[in-house]
Design an enzyme around this catalytic site. Structure first.
Site, mmCIF file in Angstrom:
data_model
loop_
_atom_site.group_PDB
_atom_site.id
_atom_site.type_symbol
_atom_site.label_atom_id
_atom_site.label_comp_id
_atom_site.label_asym_id
_atom_site.label_seq_id
_atom_site.Cartn_x
_atom_site.Cartn_y
_atom_site.Cartn_z
ATOM 1 N N GLU A 1 37.566 27.679 -20.192
ATOM 2 C CA GLU A 1 38.374 28.887 -20.397
ATOM 3 C C GLU A 1 38.414 29.785 -19.160
ATOM 4 O O GLU A 1 38.241 31.000 -19.228
ATOM 5 C CB GLU A 1 37.893 29.639 -21.641
ATOM 6 C CG GLU A 1 38.101 28.812 -22.904
ATOM 7 C CD GLU A 1 37.569 29.454 -24.179
ATOM 8 O OE1 GLU A 1 36.978 30.546 -24.097
ATOM 9 O OE2 GLU A 1 37.738 28.849 -25.258
ATOM 10 N N GLU B 1 39.329 22.146 -27.616
ATOM 11 C CA GLU B 1 38.474 22.960 -28.489
ATOM 12 C C GLU B 1 39.369 23.743 -29.441
ATOM 13 O O GLU B 1 40.332 24.386 -29.007
ATOM 14 C CB GLU B 1 37.619 23.920 -27.654
ATOM 15 C CG GLU B 1 36.676 24.793 -28.472
ATOM 16 C CD GLU B 1 35.880 25.768 -27.608
ATOM 17 O OE1 GLU B 1 35.337 25.321 -26.578
ATOM 18 O OE2 GLU B 1 35.816 26.964 -27.951
#
Length: 518
Positions: free
Chosen positions: A195, A313
Site C-alpha cells: 500500500e 488483499e
C-alpha cells in the site's frame, strides 16, 4: 367486513414474506469469457502484533506470523483441506520488517512508537522463525507469496512526510533470498511493498521510482533463480488503485518485469460502520466496485499484457473488519460475490484478508474454528474451474449468478447467491445456444440424470450466525479436528433449483454440455 380485510392483509403479508419467482438462468458454454489461476483462492497472513487495536477492540491476538501457533491442529487441517492453499504473507507493517540474515544481527520486537509507521517501531523476522514457517508451509502444502520490505534505503521527503524517496536497498532481502534458496524453501512469488502506491496509506512511493525498484527486484530474482521453471513470480504494487499512478507505473516497467499486478479492495468501509449489513445485502452497492476491477484489468491489458491482475488483499471492511459482521454468514454475500465478479473480469488470484487474524479471518482468531466464509472458499476451490462462463438472467438483482467449467470432471458449476430475505427463486438452467439438451437420460442404464447441490444457509435463519449449515446440517469439525466432509445433495436434474432466501448455493451439473469445457 373488518375481519375479511384483516385476513386479506395477513394473506398478502405472508405471501410477501414467502414469495417465489421463476427464473431462467442462461449459460453460454461455447466460449469462456475469462480464466483464473487454478489456485484462484488465496488467504493472507499478517504481521500485526497482539496490541494492534481498532475502535477499542484488539482482535489480532497471537495470529501475527511472528506469534502464530504453527502446531495448532485445526490450523494445519484447515490449510491441508485446500491441497494446496495459496497464502500471501504480508500486510501494513511489512515495510517495517527487517530479516535476521546477512549483516542484520539485532532482531527487535514490535513496540508502540508515536510517529512510527502505523504507530509501531521496526521489527525483525528471526532466522529460526523463518525456518519454522517454511517447515509448516511445506507440511501443509502452501503456495507462498511473500511481501518484501520496499522502504529499506528510503527516507521521508522533507516536503511531504508521507512520501518516501531514494532507491530501494535490496541487500537484506537478497540475504533472505539466498538463505531461502540454500534451504530449498519454495516461494511461489515475491511482492514488493504494501500500500505504497497512489495516495498511499502510511507511506507513499512515486510511481516511476517504484517501477525502478521492482525492476531491480526482477533482476535479482532472475539472477538468484536461473532456472526459469522454478523462478518465483514478481508481484506489485500491492495497494489501492489510482488511475494516474497505476498507468505511470505500468508504463515504466519493461516487458517481463511483473507477472502479477496486485491491488487491494476494502469497499465496505470501516469495520465500525453500523450500516455494514445493509451494504452487504444491497446488490446495487456491491456492484459499484466492479468499475475498479474493470479499470485495473483494462490497464493491465493495455500497458502490461504479459502480466495479470490479482486482488492481493481484500477484507471487505477495513481496520480489522467488523466483529459482528465479518466473521458471520452474511459476509459471504460480499465475499463470494467478489470472487465471482473478479473472476469474470479476468483476475487470476483473489487473496482474502485473512486466513486467521482480525475480525475478518476465515478462521476464528482464538479457537481457529472455521467461520462461514471458510467453507464458501473451500467449496469454490474444489468446484469452480479456471474457465469462466457467461451467465445471465432477467430476474431480481438480489439473485447473483456465476458459472465456471467444473474443476474436476465434466459439466459446469454454478454459484447462486440469494441476498433476498423473503423471496425463493425457482431456477432452470438454459443453454443459450441450444446446442445440446441440458437433461439427458441413457436408456436401459440410468433412469434419470442427477446434479449435485451444496446449499449454505445460516443456523436458525440468523444471518449473523457464525455457524453455517450445508444442506441443513451444521458444518462442524470432526472429533479428530479434521475439516468435515462436504457432501452434496443429489437432485433430479429435471427439477428446478430452489434458491431459498438468504442462501448460497453451488450446483455441479454434469449434464450441461459446454464445448469450451472439453
Amino acid at each position: 367486513m373488518d375481519v375479511k380485510v384483516s385476513l386479506c392483509h395477513l394473506f398478502l403479508f405472508l405471501f410477501s414474506l414467502c414469495s417465489a419467482k421463476d427464473v431462467k438462468l442462461v449459460v453460454n458454454g461455447v466460449t469462456s469469457i475469462a480464466t483464473t489461476d487454478n489456485n484462484f483462492i488465496c488467504a493472507t497472513l499478517d504481521w500485526w502484533p497482539a496490541n494492534k487495536c481498532n475502535y477499542g477492540d484488539c482482535p489480532w491476538g497471537q495470529t501475527g506470523i511472528l506469534n502464530l501457533d504453527l502446531s495448532n491442529k485445526i490450523l494445519t487441517n484447515a490449510i491441508k483441506a485446500f491441497n494446496p492453499l495459496r497464502i500471501r504473507l504480508g500486510g501494513s507493517v511489512e515495510d517495517q520488517i527487517v530479516y535476521q540474515f546477512g549483516k542484520q544481527n539485532k532482531c527487535p520486537h514490535f513496540k508502540k512508537r508515536e510517529g512510527g509507521l502505523f504507530g509501531f517501531s521496526t521489527a525483525c523476522l528471526p532466522r529460526k522463525r523463518w525456518d519454522e514457517v517454511h517447515d509448516f508451509f511445506n507440511k501443509t502444502g502452501v503456495k507462498l507469496s511473500f511481501g518484501l520490505n520496499a522502504l529499506t534505503g528510503k527516507k521521508n521527503s522533507v516536503e511531504d512526510k508521507l512520501n518516501w524517496v531514494g532507491n530501494w536497498n535490496p541487500k537484506n532481502a537478497i540475504s533472505l533470498m539466498k538463505y531461502t534458496i540454500s534451504k530449498g524453501y519454495k516461494i511461489d512469488s515475491y511482492e514488493l511493498g504494501n500500500e505504497l502506491c497512489a495516495e498511499g496509506i502510511g507511506a507513499r512511493v512515486d510511481s516511476v521510482q517504484y517501477a525502478k525498484d521492482i525492476t531491480r527486484l526482477r533482476r535479482i530474482v532472475n539472477l538468484l533463480y536461473p532456472d526459469a521453471s522454478r523462478r518465483p513470480k514478481v508481484l506489485g504494487p500491492g495497494g489501492f488503485y489510482g488511475k494516474e499512478w497505476f498507468q505511470s507505473f505500468l508504463l515504466n516497467v519493461a516487458p517481463g518485469v511483473v507477472d502479477g499486478v496486485t491491488h487491494h479492495i476494502y469497499n465496505l468501509g470501516a469495520g465500525v460502520d453500523k450500516d455494514l449489513i445493509n451494504k452487504i445485502q444491497d446488490p446495487y452497492f456491491l456492484s459499484q466496485v466492479a468499475e475498479t476491477f474493470k479499470s485495473v484489468a483494462q490497464a493491465v491489458e493495455e500497458f502490461t499484457p504479459w502480466a495479470a491482475p490479482w486482488v492481493g488483499e481484500a477484507g471487505g471492511a477495513y481496520n480489522s473488519g467488523s466483529k459482528d459482521v465479518s466473521r458471520t454468514f452474511v459476509n459471504g454475500f460480499w465475499y463470494l460475490d467478489q470472487l465471482g465478479m473478479t473472476s469474470t473480469l479476468n483476475h487470476k488470484v483473489y487473496c482474502r484478508q485473512t486466513l486467521v487474524g482480525g475480525n475478518y479471518g476465515l478462521l476464528n482468531t482464538t479457537t481457529f474454528i472455521p467461520n462461514p466464509d471458510y467453507y464458501g472458499a473451500l467449496l469454490w476451490h474444489r468446484l469452480m474451474g479456471s474457465k469462466v462462463l457467461s451467465i445471465s438472467h432477467e430476474g431480481s438483482p438480489f439473485l447473483r449468478a456465476y458459472a465456471h467449467c467444473s474443476k474436476n470432471g465434466p459439466g459446469v458449476t454454478v454459484l447462486l447467491i440469494n441476498m433476498s430475505n423473503s423471496t425463493t427463486f425457482n431456477i432452470s438452467l438454459v443453454d443459450d445456444m441450444n446446442l445440446n439438451p441440458i437433461l439427458e437420460t441413457v436408456p436401459g442404464r440410468i433412469q434419470k440424470t442427477m446434479r449435485e447441490e451444496y446449499h449454505l444457509t445460516p443456523k436458525e435463519g440468523n444471518i449473523q450466525s457464525d455457524v453455517v449449515l450445508l444442506n441443513g446440517t451444521p458444518l462442524q469439525l470432526k472429533k479428530s479436528l479434521d475439516i468435515p466432509e462436504m457432501k452434496p445433495q443429489l437432485i433430479d436434474a429435471s427439477s428446478p433449483i430452489i434458491a431459498k432466501p438468504d442462501s448460497i448455493i453451488f450446483i455441479h451439473t454434469k449434464s450441461f454440455k459446454a464445448p469450451t469445457c472439453g
